[in-house]
Each structure stands twice: as structure tokens, then as C-alpha cells.
Scaffold this motif. Structure first.
Motif, PDB file in Angstrom:
ATOM      1  N   HIS A 174       0.797  -1.187   0.339  1.00 33.20           N
ATOM      2  CA  HIS A 174       0.034  -0.393   0.145  1.00 33.20           C
ATOM      3  C   HIS A 174       0.847   1.232  -0.301  1.00 33.20           C
ATOM      4  O   HIS A 174       0.796   2.189  -1.133  1.00 33.20           O
ATOM      5  CB  HIS A 174      -0.866  -0.062   0.739  1.00 33.20           C
ATOM      6  CG  HIS A 174      -1.511   1.492   1.629  1.00 33.20           C
ATOM      7  ND1 HIS A 174      -2.532   1.478   0.393  1.00 33.20           N
ATOM      8  CD2 HIS A 174      -1.717   2.317   2.813  1.00 33.20           C
ATOM      9  CE1 HIS A 174      -3.361   2.573   0.992  1.00 33.20           C
ATOM     10  NE2 HIS A 174      -2.504   3.536   1.685  1.00 33.20           N
TER      11      HIS A 174
ATOM     12  N   TRP B  76       3.900   1.248  -1.075  1.00 32.87           N
ATOM     13  CA  TRP B  76       4.941   1.388  -1.726  1.00 32.87           C
ATOM     14  C   TRP B  76       4.016   2.080  -3.416  1.00 32.87           C
ATOM     15  O   TRP B  76       4.530   2.677  -4.377  1.00 32.87           O
ATOM     16  CB  TRP B  76       5.522   0.273  -2.545  1.00 32.87           C
ATOM     17  CG  TRP B  76       6.500   0.377  -3.630  1.00 32.87           C
ATOM     18  CD1 TRP B  76       7.940   0.745  -2.867  1.00 32.87           C
ATOM     19  CD2 TRP B  76       5.644   0.148  -4.817  1.00 32.87           C
ATOM     20  NE1 TRP B  76       8.572   0.430  -4.627  1.00 32.87           N
ATOM     21  CE2 TRP B  76       7.678   0.184  -5.502  1.00 32.87           C
ATOM     22  CE3 TRP B  76       5.424  -0.785  -5.802  1.00 32.87           C
ATOM     23  CZ2 TRP B  76       7.065  -0.036  -6.711  1.00 32.87           C
ATOM     24  CZ3 TRP B  76       5.303  -0.723  -6.706  1.00 32.87           C
ATOM     25  CH2 TRP B  76       6.026  -0.364  -7.917  1.00 32.87           C
ATOM     26  N   ARG B  77       2.758   1.533  -2.975  1.00 34.92           N
ATOM     27  CA  ARG B  77       1.830   1.886  -4.508  1.00 34.92           C
ATOM     28  C   ARG B  77       1.853   3.300  -4.223  1.00 34.92           C
ATOM     29  O   ARG B  77       1.291   4.954  -5.174  1.00 34.92           O
ATOM     30  CB  ARG B  77       0.603   1.068  -4.266  1.00 34.92           C
ATOM     31  CG  ARG B  77       0.405   0.258  -5.173  1.00 34.92           C
ATOM     32  CD  ARG B  77      -1.225  -1.062  -4.557  1.00 34.92           C
ATOM     33  NE  ARG B  77      -0.245  -2.431  -5.024  1.00 34.92           N
ATOM     34  CZ  ARG B  77      -1.057  -3.242  -4.189  1.00 34.92           C
ATOM     35  NH1 ARG B  77      -1.389  -2.810  -3.012  1.00 34.92           N
ATOM     36  NH2 ARG B  77      -1.122  -4.497  -3.938  1.00 34.92           N
ATOM     37  N   HIS B  78       1.788   4.122  -3.202  1.00 30.04           N
ATOM     38  CA  HIS B  78       1.580   5.437  -2.991  1.00 30.04           C
ATOM     39  C   HIS B  78       2.536   6.017  -3.509  1.00 30.04           C
ATOM     40  O   HIS B  78       2.591   7.695  -4.048  1.00 30.04           O
ATOM     41  CB  HIS B  78       0.958   5.171  -1.778  1.00 30.04           C
ATOM     42  CG  HIS B  78      -1.168   5.452  -2.002  1.00 30.04           C
ATOM     43  ND1 HIS B  78      -1.637   6.619  -1.883  1.00 30.04           N
ATOM     44  CD2 HIS B  78      -1.698   4.471  -1.163  1.00 30.04           C
ATOM     45  CE1 HIS B  78      -2.861   6.197  -1.969  1.00 30.04           C
ATOM     46  NE2 HIS B  78      -3.207   4.743  -1.059  1.00 30.04           N
TER      47      HIS B  78
ATOM     48  N   VAL C 275       4.655   5.441  -5.566  1.00 26.25           N
ATOM     49  CA  VAL C 275       4.728   5.584  -7.091  1.00 26.25           C
ATOM     50  C   VAL C 275       4.299   6.856  -7.461  1.00 26.25           C
ATOM     51  O   VAL C 275       4.362   7.513  -8.373  1.00 26.25           O
ATOM     52  CB  VAL C 275       4.508   4.336  -7.832  1.00 26.25           C
ATOM     53  CG1 VAL C 275       4.387   4.721  -9.524  1.00 26.25           C
ATOM     54  CG2 VAL C 275       5.360   3.525  -7.083  1.00 26.25           C
TER      55      VAL C 275
ATOM     56  N   ALA D 139       6.093  -3.157  -9.330  1.00 26.30           N
ATOM     57  CA  ALA D 139       5.041  -3.455 -10.671  1.00 26.30           C
ATOM     58  C   ALA D 139       4.694  -4.682 -10.644  1.00 26.30           C
ATOM     59  O   ALA D 139       2.999  -4.963 -10.825  1.00 26.30           O
ATOM     60  CB  ALA D 139       5.340  -2.381 -11.373  1.00 26.30           C
TER      61      ALA D 139
ATOM     62  N   ASP E 258       0.579  -6.200 -10.243  1.00 28.42           N
ATOM     63  CA  ASP E 258       0.032  -5.566  -9.384  1.00 28.42           C
ATOM     64  C   ASP E 258      -0.731  -4.791 -10.149  1.00 28.42           C
ATOM     65  O   ASP E 258      -0.889  -4.192 -10.117  1.00 28.42           O
ATOM     66  CB  ASP E 258       0.865  -4.169  -8.835  1.00 28.42           C
ATOM     67  CG  ASP E 258       0.515  -3.716  -7.611  1.00 28.42           C
ATOM     68  OD1 ASP E 258      -0.505  -3.633  -7.089  1.00 28.42           O
ATOM     69  OD2 ASP E 258       1.482  -3.748  -6.777  1.00 28.42           O
TER      70      ASP E 258
ATOM     71  N   GLU F  98      -3.729  -3.748  -8.184  1.00 32.13           N
ATOM     72  CA  GLU F  98      -4.171  -2.111  -8.180  1.00 32.13           C
ATOM     73  C   GLU F  98      -3.391  -1.259  -8.418  1.00 32.13           C
ATOM     74  O   GLU F  98      -3.817   0.079  -8.320  1.00 32.13           O
ATOM     75  CB  GLU F  98      -3.893  -2.800  -6.270  1.00 32.13           C
ATOM     76  CG  GLU F  98      -4.784  -1.737  -5.483  1.00 32.13           C
ATOM     77  CD  GLU F  98      -5.822  -1.043  -5.593  1.00 32.13           C
ATOM     78  OE1 GLU F  98      -6.573  -0.375  -4.719  1.00 32.13           O
ATOM     79  OE2 GLU F  98      -6.770  -1.970  -5.935  1.00 32.13           O
ATOM     80  N   LEU F  99      -2.392  -1.717  -8.260  1.00 33.63           N
ATOM     81  CA  LEU F  99      -1.089  -0.259  -9.068  1.00 33.63           C
ATOM     82  C   LEU F  99      -1.646   0.182 -10.442  1.00 33.63           C
ATOM     83  O   LEU F  99      -1.564   1.315 -10.594  1.00 33.63           O
ATOM     84  CB  LEU F  99      -0.066  -0.632  -8.931  1.00 33.63           C
ATOM     85  CG  LEU F  99       1.464   0.635  -9.507  1.00 33.63           C
ATOM     86  CD1 LEU F  99       1.191   1.757  -8.315  1.00 33.63           C
ATOM     87  CD2 LEU F  99       2.798   0.044  -9.158  1.00 33.63           C
TER      88      LEU F  99
ATOM     89  N   LEU G 249      -3.104   4.019 -11.318  1.00 38.13           N
ATOM     90  CA  LEU G 249      -2.626   4.154 -12.545  1.00 38.13           C
ATOM     91  C   LEU G 249      -3.888   4.999 -13.689  1.00 38.13           C
ATOM     92  O   LEU G 249      -4.333   6.303 -13.995  1.00 38.13           O
ATOM     93  CB  LEU G 249      -0.889   3.686 -13.086  1.00 38.13           C
ATOM     94  CG  LEU G 249      -0.553   3.545 -12.123  1.00 38.13           C
ATOM     95  CD1 LEU G 249       0.520   2.287 -13.063  1.00 38.13           C
ATOM     96  CD2 LEU G 249       0.502   4.505 -11.846  1.00 38.13           C
TER      97      LEU G 249
ATOM     98  N   THR H 204       3.335  -3.066 -14.531  1.00 41.88           N
ATOM     99  CA  THR H 204       1.982  -3.784 -14.399  1.00 41.88           C
ATOM    100  C   THR H 204       1.877  -5.300 -14.837  1.00 41.88           C
ATOM    101  O   THR H 204       0.529  -5.537 -13.858  1.00 41.88           O
ATOM    102  CB  THR H 204       0.625  -3.484 -13.318  1.00 41.88           C
ATOM    103  OG1 THR H 204       0.152  -2.451 -15.186  1.00 41.88           O
ATOM    104  CG2 THR H 204       1.849  -1.793 -12.936  1.00 41.88           C
TER     105      THR H 204
ATOM    106  N   SER I 240       4.949  -7.633  -3.683  1.00 39.43           N
ATOM    107  CA  SER I 240       3.500  -6.342  -3.850  1.00 39.43           C
ATOM    108  C   SER I 240       1.930  -7.068  -3.911  1.00 39.43           C
ATOM    109  O   SER I 240       1.283  -6.415  -3.945  1.00 39.43           O
ATOM    110  CB  SER I 240       3.851  -5.708  -5.402  1.00 39.43           C
ATOM    111  OG  SER I 240       5.015  -4.874  -5.048  1.00 39.43           O
TER     112      SER I 240
END
Length: 245
Positions: free
Chosen positions: A167, A169-171, A173, A193, A196, A198-199, A203, A228, A245
Motif C-alpha cells: 500500500h 509503495w503504490r502511493h 509511486v 510493479a 500489481d 491494484e497499482l 494509475l 504492471t 507487492s
């Protein structure tokens, strides 16, 4: 970190040779280079006076690690590094001093909380060399809350790649895309990535918001979105110390 820091943006600057401030001539940040190799490389690039200063600073740090009095001698050297070694090499010099002093998480936290933006950046670069576990994640989290783009970039080195949860890490990015930090700053980007979903959703949502507002979608967003895609992991991207991730 629980204490807030004033958010500010520090523009990238260049040394006299055109090298971005805090980055060596090959574009490698100190977080990615083992300290022994970092010292060897730095020694070849510094002039005689700067080399002598660095040798003395490292000897002092090794001889008197920890705190002696209100402030350690080696902590004063952190403040001098830019003037003594030049802005292009200051980050590397500070990381080497921290490593020679065998700074633990408590010491790094104190230096970070009391230091300038340059000293905080050096602490972030030093984390993968000095802290084996996730104990120093509050420093990474603090840097990611600022709008100082150079702190954000430094926070996303190998230490964050290993220890930030999915969570966060995604934010992080997304923070790069919001603030204009190049995603090249994100260590282990391809592995984390990859696959992933969710990422990918985040995006796509951000791209849709930009498009609806008639604003340009950052090229880096398309690059990360491509990473991703599910499928067989790219060869050589696995990190046994990193979190999935």
C-alpha cells in the motif's frame, strides 16, 4: 516520524562538471553502491585537499562512533561535506561518514530529525548500508510526506524497495508522478510493479483524471502501467530480500 517537517521543494542543481547535485558522474546514487566501492570511486574523483579531509573525517567517525558530548565530531563533518567535497560528491561523503560511525537506527533518526535537507537525504541513502530490518521505515515515511522532490527520490532507494508494504509503495509511486520525480528513482520498480493489478487500477484512475481535466498524462505513468502487466517475470529482477507487492 511523528514530528512534522516543513514541506518544501528543492530544485535539482548541478556541479561545475554538469553532474546533478548529489549524484556521481555515472548517475549512481550512494544507496546503490557498497561503501568500499563508494569510497574507492570517490577517492579517484576528489582533489588532494578533499581526499585528505575525507580520510580524516572517516578516521574520526571510526574512532569515535556514537555520541560524545552535545554532538559528535563526525556529525560536524556531515555539515562540512558540501563545502569540502563539492555538491556533486557531498551525498557520497556523508554516507561514508555515517557508515564509518556505524550509525544505528537511533542515531540515524537523530541526525535526520535535526539535520538539513542535505543531511536528511544522506541518511536516506545510508539506510540500506546500515539498517538490515524495517526499523528505519519512519524516516522513509517522513520523507515521502514532504514535497521536497530530492528527499522523495532518496527515500525510494533499495531500503524502501525491501521494506515498504504494498500500500505504501503504490502511493509512493503515485507521489513520484504527482511531484515530477522520475520513476527511475524508484529502486526495484520492475519487480515490485510486475503483476500489481491494484497499482494498475490506481494509475488508470489518475490518467483518467488528468485526461478529463485536459492535462497531460506523464510519460512515466505509461511506463509504470506497462510494468504492471501480468505474465512471466522479467529475468534478473528477483530480489530475495524484497517484499512482494
Amino acid at each position: 516520524m511523528t514530528q512534522p517537517h516543513t514541506a518544501h521543494v528543492t530544485p535539482d542543481t548541478q556541479d561545475a562538471d554538469g553532474t546533478p547535485d548529489g549524484q556521481d558522474a555515472q548517475g549512481t546514487t550512494p544507496a546503490h553502491v557498497p561503501p568500499a566501492d563508494l569510497r574507492a570511486a570517490l577517492t579517484t574523483r576528489l582533489g588532494g585537499a578533499a581526499r585528505a579531509w575525507l580520510d580524516q573525517a572517516l578516521d574520526e567517525a571510526a574512532a569515535h562512533p556514537g555520541t560524545h558530548g552535545p554532538i559528535s565530531v563526525w556529525e560536524l563533518r556531515l555539515a562540512e561535506a558540501g563545502r569540502r567535497c563539492g555538491p556533486a560528491h557531498a551525498d557520497a561523503a556523508r554516507v561514508l561518514v555515517l557508515h564509518a560511525a556505524r550509525a544505528d537506527t537511533g542515531t540515524l533518526t537523530r541526525v535526520y530529525s535535526q539535520g538539513t535537507a542535505d543531511e536528511r537525504r544522506a541518511v536516506l541513502h545510508a539506510l540500506p548500508h546500515l539498517v538490515p530490518g524495517p526499523d528505519a521505515l519512519p524516516l522513509v515515511e517522513d520523507a515521502l510526506r514532504t514535497n521536497d522532490t530530492r528527499l522523495v527520490a532518496a527515500a525510494l532507494g533499495p531500503y524502501a524497495a525491501r521494506h515498504l508494504d504494498a500500500h505504501q509503495w503504490r502511493h509512493a509511486v503515485l507521489k513520484c508522478l504527482f511531484t515530477g520525480v522520475a520513476v527511475d528513482s524508484v529502486a526495484d520498480l520492475a519487480r515490485r510493479a510486475h503483476g500489481d493489478d491494484e497499482l494498475a487500477r490506481m494509475l488508470a484512475d489518475y490518467a483518467a483524471e488528468r485526461t478529463a481535466a485536459d492535462r497531460t498524462v506523464p510519460e512515466d505513468l505509461h511506463r509504470v502501467l506497462a510494468l504492471t502487466e501480468s505474465g512471466r517475470p522479467a529475468p534478473g529482477t528477483a530480489d530475495p530480500h524484497g517484499k512482494e507487492s
